[in-house]
Scaffold this motif. Structure first.
Motif, PDB file in Angstrom:
ATOM      1  N   PHE A 251      43.218  33.052  25.721  1.00 33.19           N
ATOM      2  CA  PHE A 251      43.265  31.719  26.320  1.00 33.19           C
ATOM      3  C   PHE A 251      43.826  31.790  27.739  1.00 33.19           C
ATOM      4  O   PHE A 251      43.283  31.188  28.668  1.00 33.19           O
ATOM      5  CB  PHE A 251      44.112  30.784  25.454  1.00 33.19           C
ATOM      6  CG  PHE A 251      44.224  29.397  26.010  1.00 33.19           C
ATOM      7  CD1 PHE A 251      43.166  28.518  25.934  1.00 33.19           C
ATOM      8  CD2 PHE A 251      45.401  28.977  26.614  1.00 33.19           C
ATOM      9  CE1 PHE A 251      43.269  27.230  26.453  1.00 33.19           C
ATOM     10  CE2 PHE A 251      45.517  27.701  27.133  1.00 33.19           C
ATOM     11  CZ  PHE A 251      44.447  26.823  27.053  1.00 33.19           C
ATOM     12  N   GLN A 252      44.882  32.555  27.906  1.00 32.80           N
ATOM     13  CA  GLN A 252      45.485  32.720  29.223  1.00 32.80           C
ATOM     14  C   GLN A 252      44.509  33.402  30.188  1.00 32.80           C
ATOM     15  O   GLN A 252      44.403  32.998  31.347  1.00 32.80           O
ATOM     16  CB  GLN A 252      46.774  33.530  29.129  1.00 32.80           C
ATOM     17  CG  GLN A 252      47.462  33.723  30.459  1.00 32.80           C
ATOM     18  CD  GLN A 252      48.664  34.637  30.366  1.00 32.80           C
ATOM     19  OE1 GLN A 252      48.826  35.376  29.398  1.00 32.80           O
ATOM     20  NE2 GLN A 252      49.501  34.584  31.380  1.00 32.80           N
ATOM     21  N   ASP A 253      43.798  34.399  29.729  1.00 28.75           N
ATOM     22  CA  ASP A 253      42.811  35.075  30.570  1.00 28.75           C
ATOM     23  C   ASP A 253      41.729  34.099  31.026  1.00 28.75           C
ATOM     24  O   ASP A 253      41.315  34.109  32.194  1.00 28.75           O
ATOM     25  CB  ASP A 253      42.170  36.250  29.830  1.00 28.75           C
ATOM     26  CG  ASP A 253      43.130  37.410  29.630  1.00 28.75           C
ATOM     27  OD1 ASP A 253      44.184  37.430  30.291  1.00 28.75           O
ATOM     28  OD2 ASP A 253      42.810  38.293  28.809  1.00 28.75           O
ATOM     29  N   SER A 254      41.276  33.248  30.104  1.00 26.68           N
ATOM     30  CA  SER A 254      40.249  32.266  30.439  1.00 26.68           C
ATOM     31  C   SER A 254      40.746  31.281  31.497  1.00 26.68           C
ATOM     32  O   SER A 254      40.052  30.994  32.480  1.00 26.68           O
ATOM     33  CB  SER A 254      39.835  31.521  29.170  1.00 26.68           C
ATOM     34  OG  SER A 254      38.923  30.507  29.474  1.00 26.68           O
ATOM     35  N   GLN A 255      41.951  30.769  31.297  1.00 21.89           N
ATOM     36  CA  GLN A 255      42.514  29.819  32.253  1.00 21.89           C
ATOM     37  C   GLN A 255      42.806  30.476  33.597  1.00 21.89           C
ATOM     38  O   GLN A 255      42.589  29.883  34.650  1.00 21.89           O
ATOM     39  CB  GLN A 255      43.785  29.176  31.688  1.00 21.89           C
ATOM     40  CG  GLN A 255      43.535  28.304  30.483  1.00 21.89           C
ATOM     41  CD  GLN A 255      42.569  27.171  30.799  1.00 21.89           C
ATOM     42  OE1 GLN A 255      42.722  26.477  31.781  1.00 21.89           O
ATOM     43  NE2 GLN A 255      41.559  27.011  29.959  1.00 21.89           N
ATOM     44  N   LEU A 256      43.283  31.698  33.571  1.00 19.69           N
ATOM     45  CA  LEU A 256      43.563  32.429  34.800  1.00 19.69           C
ATOM     46  C   LEU A 256      42.275  32.664  35.582  1.00 19.69           C
ATOM     47  O   LEU A 256      42.242  32.513  36.808  1.00 19.69           O
ATOM     48  CB  LEU A 256      44.246  33.762  34.482  1.00 19.69           C
ATOM     49  CG  LEU A 256      44.577  34.652  35.676  1.00 19.69           C
ATOM     50  CD1 LEU A 256      45.549  33.957  36.618  1.00 19.69           C
ATOM     51  CD2 LEU A 256      45.162  35.967  35.189  1.00 19.69           C
ATOM     52  N   ALA A 257      41.206  33.001  34.887  1.00 19.36           N
ATOM     53  CA  ALA A 257      39.917  33.211  35.550  1.00 19.36           C
ATOM     54  C   ALA A 257      39.450  31.934  36.231  1.00 19.36           C
ATOM     55  O   ALA A 257      38.996  31.958  37.388  1.00 19.36           O
ATOM     56  CB  ALA A 257      38.876  33.695  34.539  1.00 19.36           C
ATOM     57  N   MET A 258      39.557  30.803  35.539  1.00 17.29           N
ATOM     58  CA  MET A 258      39.149  29.532  36.137  1.00 17.29           C
ATOM     59  C   MET A 258      39.988  29.195  37.360  1.00 17.29           C
ATOM     60  O   MET A 258      39.467  28.751  38.381  1.00 17.29           O
ATOM     61  CB  MET A 258      39.245  28.397  35.113  1.00 17.29           C
ATOM     62  CG  MET A 258      38.210  28.464  34.013  1.00 17.29           C
ATOM     63  SD  MET A 258      36.523  28.371  34.622  1.00 17.29           S
ATOM     64  CE  MET A 258      36.465  26.691  35.182  1.00 17.29           C
ATOM     65  N   GLU A 259      41.291  29.394  37.279  1.00 18.14           N
ATOM     66  CA  GLU A 259      42.166  29.092  38.415  1.00 18.14           C
ATOM     67  C   GLU A 259      41.899  30.009  39.598  1.00 18.14           C
ATOM     68  O   GLU A 259      41.916  29.565  40.742  1.00 18.14           O
ATOM     69  CB  GLU A 259      43.637  29.194  38.002  1.00 18.14           C
ATOM     70  CG  GLU A 259      44.148  27.988  37.273  1.00 18.14           C
ATOM     71  CD  GLU A 259      44.048  26.720  38.102  1.00 18.14           C
ATOM     72  OE1 GLU A 259      44.434  26.714  39.284  1.00 18.14           O
ATOM     73  OE2 GLU A 259      43.546  25.721  37.555  1.00 18.14           O
ATOM     74  N   LEU A 260      41.654  31.280  39.330  1.00 18.00           N
ATOM     75  CA  LEU A 260      41.343  32.218  40.412  1.00 18.00           C
ATOM     76  C   LEU A 260      40.084  31.801  41.156  1.00 18.00           C
ATOM     77  O   LEU A 260      40.031  31.824  42.387  1.00 18.00           O
ATOM     78  CB  LEU A 260      41.174  33.637  39.869  1.00 18.00           C
ATOM     79  CG  LEU A 260      42.444  34.382  39.494  1.00 18.00           C
ATOM     80  CD1 LEU A 260      42.093  35.690  38.788  1.00 18.00           C
ATOM     81  CD2 LEU A 260      43.286  34.661  40.722  1.00 18.00           C
ATOM     82  N   VAL A 261      39.079  31.415  40.413  1.00 17.72           N
ATOM     83  CA  VAL A 261      37.806  31.040  41.025  1.00 17.72           C
ATOM     84  C   VAL A 261      37.928  29.716  41.765  1.00 17.72           C
ATOM     85  O   VAL A 261      37.410  29.565  42.867  1.00 17.72           O
ATOM     86  CB  VAL A 261      36.697  30.982  39.955  1.00 17.72           C
ATOM     87  CG1 VAL A 261      35.432  30.371  40.499  1.00 17.72           C
ATOM     88  CG2 VAL A 261      36.424  32.375  39.424  1.00 17.72           C
ATOM     89  N   ARG A 262      38.632  28.753  41.183  1.00 14.77           N
ATOM     90  CA  ARG A 262      38.760  27.437  41.815  1.00 14.77           C
ATOM     91  C   ARG A 262      39.623  27.496  43.074  1.00 14.77           C
ATOM     92  O   ARG A 262      39.400  26.754  44.009  1.00 14.77           O
ATOM     93  CB  ARG A 262      39.355  26.411  40.847  1.00 14.77           C
ATOM     94  CG  ARG A 262      38.515  26.157  39.634  1.00 14.77           C
ATOM     95  CD  ARG A 262      37.287  25.347  39.934  1.00 14.77           C
ATOM     96  NE  ARG A 262      36.579  25.051  38.710  1.00 14.77           N
ATOM     97  CZ  ARG A 262      35.290  25.200  38.556  1.00 14.77           C
ATOM     98  NH1 ARG A 262      34.555  25.617  39.533  1.00 14.77           N
ATOM     99  NH2 ARG A 262      34.717  24.920  37.416  1.00 14.77           N
ATOM    100  N   SER A 263      40.617  28.383  43.106  1.00 12.91           N
ATOM    101  CA  SER A 263      41.498  28.435  44.271  1.00 12.91           C
ATOM    102  C   SER A 263      40.891  29.245  45.408  1.00 12.91           C
ATOM    103  O   SER A 263      40.696  28.749  46.498  1.00 12.91           O
ATOM    104  CB  SER A 263      42.868  28.986  43.881  1.00 12.91           C
ATOM    105  OG  SER A 263      42.754  30.327  43.449  1.00 12.91           O
ATOM    106  N   GLN A 264      40.572  30.492  45.186  1.00 11.94           N
ATOM    107  CA  GLN A 264      40.014  31.303  46.266  1.00 11.94           C
ATOM    108  C   GLN A 264      38.813  32.109  45.822  1.00 11.94           C
ATOM    109  O   GLN A 264      37.891  32.323  46.579  1.00 11.94           O
ATOM    110  CB  GLN A 264      41.079  32.231  46.842  1.00 11.94           C
ATOM    111  CG  GLN A 264      41.654  33.196  45.825  1.00 11.94           C
ATOM    112  CD  GLN A 264      42.840  33.947  46.374  1.00 11.94           C
ATOM    113  OE1 GLN A 264      43.425  33.539  47.359  1.00 11.94           O
ATOM    114  NE2 GLN A 264      43.188  35.038  45.737  1.00 11.94           N
TER     115      GLN A 264
END
Length: 102
Positions: free
Chosen positions: A74-87
């Motif tokens: 779950f953390q990996d999924s959320q981290l991936a989304m945040e990485l893509v949305r930010s930069q």
């Protein structure tokens, strides 16, 4: 043509252009969102692979329960989304540019 006719034609053509511009903007937003979602899936797969390589080295760790694995995924999924949305990594921009050229 008199000035009133020109103004009327101008107003009608401007009214027809605005929905076309809105439609093009919404298509660009949808395309950019799809490209970012694809990049997020790729980053998530990369994180999962990294996590799997790490787990192979520490098979009998104290934190290797099913619940821990669930929350890590779950953390990996959320981290991936945040990485893509930010930069992001630039993959979404490349996909967007390539699809828009066609």
């Amino acid at each position: 043509m008199d000035i009133l006719t020109l103004q009327s034609v101008s107003a009608q053509s401007a009214g027809a252009i605005k929905p076309a511009i809105r439609e093009a903007d919404s298509e660009d937003q949808a395309l950019r969102s799809a490209a970012q979602d694809f990049e997020a899936m790729m980053v998530e797969q990369m994180l999962k692979s990294m996590r799997a390589a790490n787990e192979a080295l520490a098979e009998d760790g104290l934190l290797s329960s099913r619940e821990q694995k669930f929350w890590q995924e779950f953390q990996d999924s959320q981290l991936a989304m945040e990485l893509v949305r930010s930069q992001g990594l630039g993959l979404a921009d490349a996909i967007f540019a390539q699809v828009q050229d066609k």
